[in-house]
Scaffold this active site. Structure first.
Site, PDB file in Angstrom:
ATOM      1  N   CYS A 150      -3.149   1.245  -2.682  1.00  0.00           N
ATOM      2  CA  CYS A 150      -3.021  -0.174  -2.344  1.00  0.00           C
ATOM      3  C   CYS A 150      -3.331  -1.120  -3.494  1.00  0.00           C
ATOM      4  CB  CYS A 150      -3.912  -0.503  -1.151  1.00  0.00           C
ATOM      5  SG  CYS A 150      -5.593   0.128  -1.289  1.00  0.00           S
ATOM      6  N   HIS A 243      -6.195  -7.482  -1.319  1.00  0.00           N
ATOM      7  CA  HIS A 243      -6.902  -7.127  -2.552  1.00  0.00           C
ATOM      8  C   HIS A 243      -6.610  -8.184  -3.617  1.00  0.00           C
ATOM      9  CE1 HIS A 243      -7.852  -3.489  -0.622  1.00  0.00           C
ATOM     10  NE2 HIS A 243      -7.204  -2.602  -1.341  1.00  0.00           N
TER      11      HIS A 243
END
Lengths: 350, 350, 350, 350
Positions: A150, A243
Site C-alpha cells: 500500500c 498513507h
C-alpha cells in the site's frame, strides 16, 4: 455482456471487505464466492462480519446471505481476488493458479517471485508478459498477478512520470501510514493515542525492493531491477485511512518545477482503455501549501488516485513532494481489481 | 547562596507556562516577575490562566497570585526568559538587553543575527563568545542569547557527536511534530482528528538554517556556517507533546553501527559542570525495534533528553535513525533555562 | 520495620503493571513474587513485558530481572494482589486463600460473593467483618478481599458523603470510560478513532450491583444491599486513562449546593489512619465550569482521588455532577493496595 | 419547474458550508446568493474558503466563483438559509423577514420567540401556524422559521413517537457531542486529545428548553410548553461529526420493549409528502449491542436520520436508549433545508 464470476479469498479482513464493497455493482465482475478461514466457513457473510465490518454502516445487500466457503480451488468462479494473510497466502494462491484460476493478489507472498508480475497498470503493464513464463515454468493453467504494498504503490505512481521524463537515481521516503493498513484488530488503541509508532515490521524492506521491480525493465530474461537507490522510513500514525509519504528524489536530468508538475498532471497512460476502476487522473496535483491531507484527499477519484502536493526543490537531492493515497482502495483492493481489469482488456481473462 | 531573580516574558503562552512550571524550586533562579501582553497586565497569574493552563492540573502555588506585568524593562530581575510571540519579541528583547538584562530567548527573532549566540550547551558553548561582540556592536549592557527551534534542537543534539566523530555532509529529516508546538489554541481539532497536517509555516526554513549556524565554527569573525546540506520536511501530527524525526545522514568517514551508537551514548560534554537542568544522558539510545515513541519517551530525563532509536544503515545516504524529544521542555523552555545555567557557570551572569 | 512480602498475580496485564509500578518503594510492602500465565512463567519480567509495558518508559529497575512464576500457592509472600483475568481468577484466588494467603483482588469474580468484602476503605471499612465469616464458612486460613470495578469506585466515593448527609434514593450515571480499562491490546484503534463505542460488556450490570453492596449495611447477617435505584449507561471513549461520569442523584432530604460541596470536601474518614496510599483529599472538588477533565485531573493525589465538578441542580432528580478518576490507579491497582493497607492497619495482616 | 432562488447567510462557517454542499443539485432550490461577514464580502467563495472548507476535498464547482455578498436584504432570492453566528443573527434575520424573505434559520436567536416556529417537520409541523401570528404581530411580509439545536433535534425525533404512543413525563440525557458542533476553528486540539471536555456553554439550557417547545401543543394562544421534566448533561468528545446521546425516559403508560421498537420503526409522518431531503426512515433502529456508533452510523440516510440503539429498560426511569445523529446535516443545515421543503409543500413559499 455476461459478467465474469469472481471470488474473494480472505473476505473477512480489512482488505477483504473492501473487495466486497468495491465489487458491488462492478460492470464486468460479479462476486460469486466469498471464502475465508475454515473457522468462518459455512457462516453467512453478515453473521461472520458482526463487529468486524468497518468500511461503512452495513454489509452490502448482495453479500449478506452469501455463505462463506473455504479457500479451496473448487470455487465457482474464474478469477479470485486474494486478500489472504501472508501466513497462509503462498500455497493457497498456488493451488488456485494450478487449478486454472486467475489469481489477482494483494498478498505479499509472490510479489517478488521472478515469474510473477508485480503490477500497477499505469506503471508497468508490459510486466504482464511474465504470465506466459510463469505458466510454462510452473505448468499451471491459471496464473498469479500481484499488486504492490500500500505504501509502495502510491509512491511509485508518482515516481514513474519523473523517471520517464527526467531519469530517476535516488529516492528517500518517510511514510506516515494509516491504521487500516494493519488490519483489524491491528494496532491497539493504547499504542497510538497521543503517539506515533515508528516501526512497521518488514515494511521498509517491501517499499525498497518492490519499487525496484515495479520500475524495472521487462525483457526476454524477465524483469531487470531498476538501478535506483531507495531508502524508506515507515511510521504508523493515528489516521484511519490514507498513507501520507514525504518523498525526495534525485533525477538524472535537471527539471523545472513546472516540468515536474506537468509530468504529474499529464500522466495518464491508460486513458484509452477506459477501465471501469481507472481514475480520470491517476495523479492529482494539489497546489495549496497545506495539501494533501488524508482526511480531505484520500477519497479523491473514489480512492483510486495518488494525490501529490508541496512540490519544491530539495537541498540534498533535487525535488521533494508529499504523496497521499487511500491504502485499502488504490493501495490494496482497488489495485487488484484494476489489475484484473487490465488483464481482461489485454485478453488474459476469459 | 541567594537565588538570582528572573522574569518570564510571555508567561501566559504554552512555552511561558512551561517556564513557570520548570522554574518552580529551581536551585539557582527565583521567579520574581511574570510579564505578558498589556491586556493581561495587572491580572493575577492564576486568573489570567483560567482555561489556558494546560501543562498540569493547577498553576504552581508560587505563581498563582503574582500580578502580571507589562513586558517593559522595569522588571525587578536580572535575567528574563522570553517566550514572546515572534510578532512582538524582536524589539522587546532588544529593549531589555539594552537596559542591562540578560535575555535568554526562545523566540526566533534574533536567532540568526550574526552577533547573537544560537546556543545548545552541549553542542556549541563556545558560541557564547559572540556576547562580547554583541555588547560592543550594539552598545548594550545586557545581551541576548537564543535557543533553537524545537525540531532543530533535538536533531542537532543527535548530529553533533556524529559530526565530531565522523564528519557530517548531508542530512535529510522528516518531522512529525506535536500540537503543543503550535501554541494554544493553535491547531484546530477538526484539522488534526484522523488527519496529518503536512505543512508548518517557516518550519522547514528554520530547521535548515539554524542547523548550519549551530554546527558552525566560532572564530574571530563570528560563526562560520557549517558546510552541510540539510533538507527538512515538516508535518503536524495528532500528538500532544514530543516531536518525532526520521533522520538520514551522510558522513565523511565510514563508521560501524557500533561506533555510531557509541558516539551517541558517550556524548556528554557538560558532565563536569553539573548544571541543575542538565540531563544525565543528553542522548538516550533505545535499542527496541519500536522506540522511541512520544507517549513513552518524551519525559525521559525530565524531558531534557533527545531519545534516539532505530539506528540502521541507509541505502541512499549512510545511516538512518529516529530522534524524539519533548518540544516544550528541551525544545523550548528547558533549553532556555539550561542556556542560562551555562551562562551562569561561565560567569556571564552575575 | 521489616517489609511484608507481597506477590502480584497477573503481573503482565495493564492492571498488573500498575501494581508493579505503584509498589516500587512502598513503605510497608515489598514485591517478592511476580506471577502470570504458564506461557510467561520462567521469563524475566522485562523480557515478558517487551512491547507490553505501557505505564511509563521503562519497567522499574527492581522488577526487571525478576523471574515470572506460575500462579500457584507456593509463592514466597503473605499477600497476593490479583490482577488476573476474570476467565481464570476465580479458582486461583480461592486456592491462594485456602493456602493461607491474603488475597487483595481487583478481579470481578468474587466481588458479589456474600462472604467476601467488596471494599472501599473510605466507604465501608466495616465490611471487613465478613472476613471472619468467610474463613469460617470456607475453612480457609487466608481470605479474599475485593475492590470494585473502576467506574463504580469513583462514583461510590462521591455518593457516600451524600448518602451519609442527605440520604440517597436514586442514581443515574452515564460513563465515558478510558481505553486502559479494557486492558492491552484491548480496544482496536480502528474502533475508537473518530468514534464512541457505546457498549462495554457486563459493565452496566457491575456498576449497578456493586454500588448496592458497597453502600449496604453490614450486620450479623452479612451485608444488606442498599435500597437505592441505580441506572448506568457505559461508553468507551478515546481517552487513555481516566473515567468521566455524569451522575444525577435523588436525595432523601433537601440540601443546598453549598451543603453538597461541603459534604464532598469534608469527606475524609481515614484521615487518622495515615495509610501510605491514602489521598489527602479522597474527593477533590473543582470549581471551574469546565472541570474535571481526564487529561488534567486524572493524576491529582497521585491518581488516588475522585475529582468532582459541575455540581448543579437537576430538573429531573435533585443534583447533578461530573466525577472523574484514574481507572487503573484508584480504579484498580491503587484500590487493592489501599485495601491491603487498611487490612494491615486493622490487624488482619501479619 | 423553475427552481426557487435561495441565499445562504453565514456561508463560510461549518454549517454554512454544509448548506453549500447539501444544496448542490437540489431539485427545488437553487443557490443564487452566498453572504457572509463584511470582511469576506467581495471575495470569490473558493478564495474565502481557502483553508476553511472542511466537509469534502473541494468546494463544489457551482459555488467556487460566486462572489460573497454582505448579509443585507438586497439579495436576489426569496428564501435565505441562515447559519449566522448568534452574535449577529438576531437583527439580520429580522431585517430579511421584514423585507419579505422567508428565513429558515439554524441560529439560536429566535428559536424561543413565542411567535416563531421551532420546527422539526416530523414532530410539530402544525407549529407553522405561528407564521401568521408572527407576520401580523411584527408587520412583516416575510417570516422566520427556526430549527432546533443539533443535540435537541435528534433526541426529540426519538422522543416524539414515545410521547405519542405512551406519554412522556421525564427525560434524562447525557450527550457526547462532536467537534464540528463548535464550528471552525472551534475546539483547540490540545483541549480534546486524550480528553473529554465536560462543558458546552448554554448547551444544556438549550436542550432543556427547546425540547419543551418542540413537544408543546399549538393552539389559539400559540405553543403551550410540554409538561415534561428534562435534564441534560453535555460533553464534547474527540469525534469529528455525529452526536451520541444516552437517553432515559419515564413514560405515562407501560410499554414493552417490542412496542418501543415498533414506535420508533413505524415513525414516518412525512411519508406522503415525499420531500426531497426527507429520509426514508427518520428513525433507524440498530439491533446490534454495540450500535449506534458515530463513525459507522452518522451518514445513514445521507445524514438525515436519527439512529437509535441499545433500547433496554431503566432501573430508575422506564426505558433507556442511545440516539445518534449527524450534527451538521440533520442537526443543522439539513434540518433547515427540510423545514423549507415542508414550507414549500404547505404553500408558505412561493
Amino acid at each position: 455482456m455476461q459478467k465474469i464470476k469472481v471470488g474473494i479469498l480472505g473476505a473477512t479482513g480489512m482488505v477483504g471487505q473492501r473487495f466486497v464493497q468495491l465489487l458491488e455493482s462492478h460492470p464486468w465482475f460479479e462476486v460469486a464466492e466469498l471464502a475465508a478461514s475454515p473457522e468462518s466457513a459455512g457462516k453467512a457473510y453478515e453473521e461472520a462480519m458482526a463487529g468486524r465490518w468497518k468500511v461503512s454502516a452495513d454489509v452490502p445487500e448482495y453479500a449478506r446471505r452469501m455463505k462463506l466457503r473455504e479457500c479451496k480451488p473448487t470455487l465457482n468462479c474464474s478469477i479470485v481476488f486474494s486478500a489472504l494473510d501472508a501466513a497462509v497466502a503462498g500455497p493457497i494462491e498456488e493451488e488456485f493458479a494450478k487449478a486454472g484460476y486467475v489469481v489477482s493478489s494483494n498478498s505479499r507472498n509472490h510479489r517478488m517471485d521472478s515469474d510473477v508480475p508485480l503490477l500497477i497498470p499505469e506503471v508497468n503493464p508490459e510486466h504482464l508478459g511474465l504470465v506466459k513464463t510463469q505458466q510454462k515454468l510452473r505448468g499451471w493453467k491459471g496464473f498469479i498477478v500481484t499488486n504492490p504494498n500500500c505504501s509502495t504503490i502510491h509512491m511509485v505512481l508518482a515516481l514513474k512520470p519523473l523517471m520517464d521524463g527526467f531519469g530517476l537515481e535516488k529516492v528517500m521516503v518517510t511514510t506516515m501510514q494509516a491504521l487500516s493498513g494493519a488490519g483489524f484488530p491491528g494496532v491497539a488503541s493504547l499504542d497510538i493515542i497521543d503517539n506515533i509508532y515508528p516501526y512497521i515490521g518488514m515494511e521498509e524492506e517491501k517499499v525498497q525492493s518492490e519499487t525496484l521491480k515495479l520500475l524495472g525493465k521487462f525483457g526476454s530474461n524477465g524483469v531487470e531491477s531498476a538501478k535506483v537507490a531507495v531508502s524508506a522510513q515507515c511510521n504508523r500514525v493515528n489516521v484511519s485511512d490514507g498513507h501520507t509519504e514525504c518523498v525526495s528524489v534525485k533525477l538524472s536530468k535537471s527539471a523545472t518545477e513546472k516540468e515536474i508538475i506537468g509530468a504529474f498532471e499529464n500522466f495518464n497512460p491508460l486513458r484509452q482503455l477506459k477501465l471501469p476502476s481507472s481514475p480520470q487522473h491517476p495523479i492529482v496535483v494539489r497546489k495549496e501549501a497545506d495539501r494533501p491531507q488524508p482526511k480531505l484527499d484520500r477519497n479523491l477519484e473514489k480512492g483510486m488516485a495518488s494525490v501529490v502536493g508541496r512540490i519544491r526543490s530539495c537541498p540534498v537531492l533535487d525535488y521533494r513532494f508529499v504523496v497521499l493515497g487511500h491504502n485499502t482502495i488504490r493501495g490494496a483492493a482497488g489495485a487488484a481489481i484494476l489489475n484484473a481489469e487490465l488483464m481482461k482488456a489485454r485478453g488474459l481473462i476469459g
